[in-house]
Design a protein around this motif. Structure first.
Motif, PDB file in Angstrom:
ATOM      1  N   UNK A 157       0.837  -1.221   0.000  1.00  0.00           N
ATOM      2  CA  UNK A 157       0.000   0.000   0.000  1.00  0.00           C
ATOM      3  C   UNK A 157       0.865   1.262   0.000  1.00  0.00           C
ATOM      4  N   UNK A 158       1.923   1.248   0.810  1.00  0.00           N
ATOM      5  CA  UNK A 158       2.807   2.425   0.881  1.00  0.00           C
ATOM      6  C   UNK A 158       3.417   2.682  -0.489  1.00  0.00           C
ATOM      7  N   UNK A 159       3.900   1.635  -1.121  1.00  0.00           N
ATOM      8  CA  UNK A 159       4.522   1.786  -2.446  1.00  0.00           C
ATOM      9  C   UNK A 159       3.520   2.337  -3.467  1.00  0.00           C
ATOM     10  N   UNK A 160       2.324   1.773  -3.449  1.00  0.00           N
ATOM     11  CA  UNK A 160       1.323   2.196  -4.439  1.00  0.00           C
ATOM     12  C   UNK A 160       0.809   3.610  -4.153  1.00  0.00           C
ATOM     13  N   UNK A 161       0.582   3.917  -2.894  1.00  0.00           N
ATOM     14  CA  UNK A 161       0.055   5.242  -2.544  1.00  0.00           C
ATOM     15  C   UNK A 161       1.066   6.341  -2.847  1.00  0.00           C
ATOM     16  N   UNK A 162       2.331   6.078  -2.525  1.00  0.00           N
ATOM     17  CA  UNK A 162       3.346   7.115  -2.751  1.00  0.00           C
ATOM     18  C   UNK A 162       3.825   7.146  -4.190  1.00  0.00           C
ATOM     19  N   UNK A 163       3.727   6.008  -4.857  1.00  0.00           N
ATOM     20  CA  UNK A 163       4.159   5.954  -6.257  1.00  0.00           C
ATOM     21  C   UNK A 163       5.669   5.909  -6.418  1.00  0.00           C
ATOM     22  N   UNK A 164       6.382   5.542  -5.360  1.00  0.00           N
ATOM     23  CA  UNK A 164       7.835   5.341  -5.471  1.00  0.00           C
ATOM     24  C   UNK A 164       8.169   3.968  -4.883  1.00  0.00           C
ATOM     25  N   UNK A 165       9.324   3.452  -5.259  1.00  0.00           N
ATOM     26  CA  UNK A 165       9.712   2.134  -4.773  1.00  0.00           C
ATOM     27  C   UNK A 165       9.799   2.132  -3.254  1.00  0.00           C
ATOM     28  N   UNK A 166       9.268   1.079  -2.650  1.00  0.00           N
ATOM     29  CA  UNK A 166       9.333   0.944  -1.201  1.00  0.00           C
ATOM     30  C   UNK A 166      10.030  -0.374  -0.882  1.00  0.00           C
ATOM     31  N   UNK A 167      11.219  -0.294  -0.329  1.00  0.00           N
ATOM     32  CA  UNK A 167      11.948  -1.509   0.033  1.00  0.00           C
ATOM     33  C   UNK A 167      11.485  -1.946   1.418  1.00  0.00           C
TER      34      UNK A 167
ATOM     35  N   UNK B 208      -2.139   5.877  11.621  1.00  0.00           N
ATOM     36  CA  UNK B 208      -2.981   4.771  12.083  1.00  0.00           C
ATOM     37  C   UNK B 208      -3.551   4.004  10.901  1.00  0.00           C
ATOM     38  N   UNK B 209      -3.639   2.679  11.078  1.00  0.00           N
ATOM     39  CA  UNK B 209      -4.288   1.856  10.058  1.00  0.00           C
ATOM     40  C   UNK B 209      -5.789   1.916  10.284  1.00  0.00           C
ATOM     41  N   UNK B 210      -6.631   2.007   9.283  1.00  0.00           N
ATOM     42  CA  UNK B 210      -6.268   2.079   7.867  1.00  0.00           C
ATOM     43  C   UNK B 210      -5.905   3.511   7.481  1.00  0.00           C
ATOM     44  N   UNK B 211      -4.966   3.650   6.561  1.00  0.00           N
ATOM     45  CA  UNK B 211      -4.598   4.995   6.122  1.00  0.00           C
ATOM     46  C   UNK B 211      -4.864   5.141   4.627  1.00  0.00           C
ATOM     47  N   UNK B 212      -5.149   6.367   4.230  1.00  0.00           N
ATOM     48  CA  UNK B 212      -5.403   6.632   2.815  1.00  0.00           C
ATOM     49  C   UNK B 212      -4.188   7.271   2.172  1.00  0.00           C
ATOM     50  N   UNK B 213      -4.232   7.384   0.844  1.00  0.00           N
ATOM     51  CA  UNK B 213      -3.094   7.941   0.097  1.00  0.00           C
ATOM     52  C   UNK B 213      -2.817   9.383   0.497  1.00  0.00           C
ATOM     53  N   UNK B 214      -3.899  10.181   0.616  1.00  0.00           N
ATOM     54  CA  UNK B 214      -3.674  11.607   0.882  1.00  0.00           C
ATOM     55  C   UNK B 214      -3.031  11.828   2.250  1.00  0.00           C
ATOM     56  N   UNK B 215      -3.467  11.059   3.254  1.00  0.00           N
ATOM     57  CA  UNK B 215      -2.888  11.222   4.596  1.00  0.00           C
ATOM     58  C   UNK B 215      -1.416  10.813   4.605  1.00  0.00           C
ATOM     59  N   UNK B 216      -1.134   9.697   3.926  1.00  0.00           N
ATOM     60  CA  UNK B 216       0.246   9.189   3.886  1.00  0.00           C
ATOM     61  C   UNK B 216       1.174  10.203   3.213  1.00  0.00           C
ATOM     62  N   UNK B 217       0.739  10.708   2.078  1.00  0.00           N
ATOM     63  CA  UNK B 217       1.559  11.668   1.326  1.00  0.00           C
ATOM     64  C   UNK B 217       1.742  12.954   2.135  1.00  0.00           C
ATOM     65  N   UNK B 218       0.644  13.421   2.725  1.00  0.00           N
ATOM     66  CA  UNK B 218       0.703  14.683   3.476  1.00  0.00           C
ATOM     67  C   UNK B 218       1.655  14.577   4.664  1.00  0.00           C
ATOM     68  N   UNK B 219       1.565  13.482   5.401  1.00  0.00           N
ATOM     69  CA  UNK B 219       2.432  13.330   6.578  1.00  0.00           C
ATOM     70  C   UNK B 219       3.902  13.235   6.173  1.00  0.00           C
TER      71      UNK B 219
END
Lengths: 282, 124
Positions: free
Chosen positions: A46-56, A129-140
């Motif tokens: 989810x992190x990789x897809x929401x941010x749109x960058x590779x997540x190791x 906190x889970x569940x998180x959305x794309x906008x919250x993840x990117x904003x934080x």
């Protein structure tokens, strides 16, 4: 092979007007990536897809720390609950030490204040906190990155092709980097602030040591070390002694002045502006 | 009463998938299904030997996955498992087995709902 460019383009597209951008203009699109310490593949994906960058992703803290030399992430996500008997909070201080410039965001499915407080106290920059959305993840992630960038920039002093990190006590240039002592760093930083002005040694003493009495010999030794380091790292900057008066930090020749000025013009895009003005007649 | 799935979380994943021109929700559900089934198997083994530490760990992990994918009711069932304390082994095992059956049932109905939401059939 993962296509960073495509991923980032998509990230920018998906962020659109409603969501803030994750990658700032300072980020190199080709090298933006995140690290996640979580044994849940769903969160990592989810992190990789929401941010749109590779997540190791790493499922053990040991593996993550072992890779510290290999990565320079734009952000690090850590789950509170890792494998049995392993807590993500315990590893935060070590992660912070490995990557002082990367925001650490703790992920948890428990909204317990204990965990959140402990995470922040351990050195995390934020929590989600889970569940998180794309906008919250990117904003934080974006805001914590900006905060760290601002905070770290206060610790950087630069002159010519030299840059001093006051926090890490590292003097660097394109030629390399040298660790210097705390007092040497203070002397260099003070000379940078007074660059071009002859500063009396007594004033340097007062500024660096305050009311503590320091012999001239001790001061000379420190200045000798700073001068030696500057010489090692730069042929453009020098600490010149003006006999009977004091010290001055300056660029050592007109040619170097010009060279540095040109470098700055290229960086600022000034050259192209001047080219454009070539057609104008006055 | 807790709803079976959180439509907002599902919509958020679907939206990103649409923009990226891929069936992201389908992919996520595939990973979720594989992970959840594996955990269920491990959980069953741990219940048989009343390994409360491992049960707590697995239940917490399952809860996190459920929350991330929007399986709200299932996440709550996992939370119940995580919070069940080991008073005496016999009653713990009995209560845990009952909860396990509820988790299995909720998982089946959640799976159906998620399939409908994603428009995809999950691999068994």
């Amino acid at each position: 092979m993962y296509d960073f460019k495509v991923a980032n383009t998509v990230a920018t597209a998906c962020i659109g007007d409603r969501l803030p951008r994750f990658a700032s203009s300072h980020d190199d699109i080709d090298t933006a990536y995140t690290l996640t310490l979580d044994d849940d593949p769903i969160v990592c994906k989810l992190i990789e897809e929401f941010l749109g960058v590779k997540n190791f992703s790493f499922s053990s803290a040991q593996d993550l720390l072992r890779s510290s030399e290999l990565f320079r992430p734009t952000g690090i996500f850590i789950d509170v609950h890792l494998a049995k008997n392993e807590c993500g909070l315990d590893v935060i201080p070590q992660v912070r030490k490995c990557w002082p410039d990367a925001p650490i965001i703790v992920i948890t499915s428990d909204d317990s204040n204990d965990h959140i407080g402990q995470a922040l106290a351990a050195g995390a920059n934020d929590f989600i906190l889970k569940p998180f959305g794309a906008s919250e993840l990117i904003a934080r992630l974006s805001s914590r990155r900006e905060e760290l960038k601002d905070r770290n920039s206060q610790w950087i002093v630069s002159y010519g092709d030299l840059e001093l990190d006051l926090q890490k006590k590292i003097l660097s240039s394109p030629l390399g980097q040298v660790y210097i002592s705390s007092k040497e760093a203070d002397i260099f930083a003070y000379l940078v602030r007074q660059s071009g002005i002859v500063v009396e040694k007594g004033i340097i003493k007062r500024h660096v040591w305050g009311s503590v009495k320091v012999s001239d010999n001790a001061l000379e030794r420190k200045i000798f070390e700073v001068r030696k380091t500057v010489r090692t790292l730069s042929s453009k900057v020098e600490i010149k002694t003006v006999y009977g008066k004091g010290l001055v930090l300056r660029l050592n020749s007109f040619a170097c002045d010009q060279e540095l000025l040109e470098d700055k013009e290229v960086l600022l895009g000034v050259s192209s502006l001047w080219e454009g003005r070539g057609d104008t007649t006055y | 009463m807790t709803q079976l799935i959180d439509r907002e979380s599902i919509a958020s994943i679907k939206k990103i998938g649409e923009i990226r021109n891929k069936d992201l929700l389908g992919e996520m559900l595939h990973i979720f299904n594989a992970q959840f089934n594996q955990c269920l198997g491990e959980l069953n083994n741990s219940i048989q030997v009343a390994d409360s530490d491992n049960i707590k760990y697995l239940a917490h992990k399952m809860k996190g996955s459920c929350k991330s994918i929007g399986a709200e009711a299932l996440a709550n069932k996992c939370l119940e498992m995580e919070n069940l304390d080991l008073a005496d082994e016999l009653s713990y095992k009995k209560n845990m087995e009952a909860l396990y059956t509820q988790v299995e049932k909720t998982y089946e109905s959640t799976k159906e709902e998620l399939e409908i939401a994603s428009g995809a059939v999950l691999a068994e």
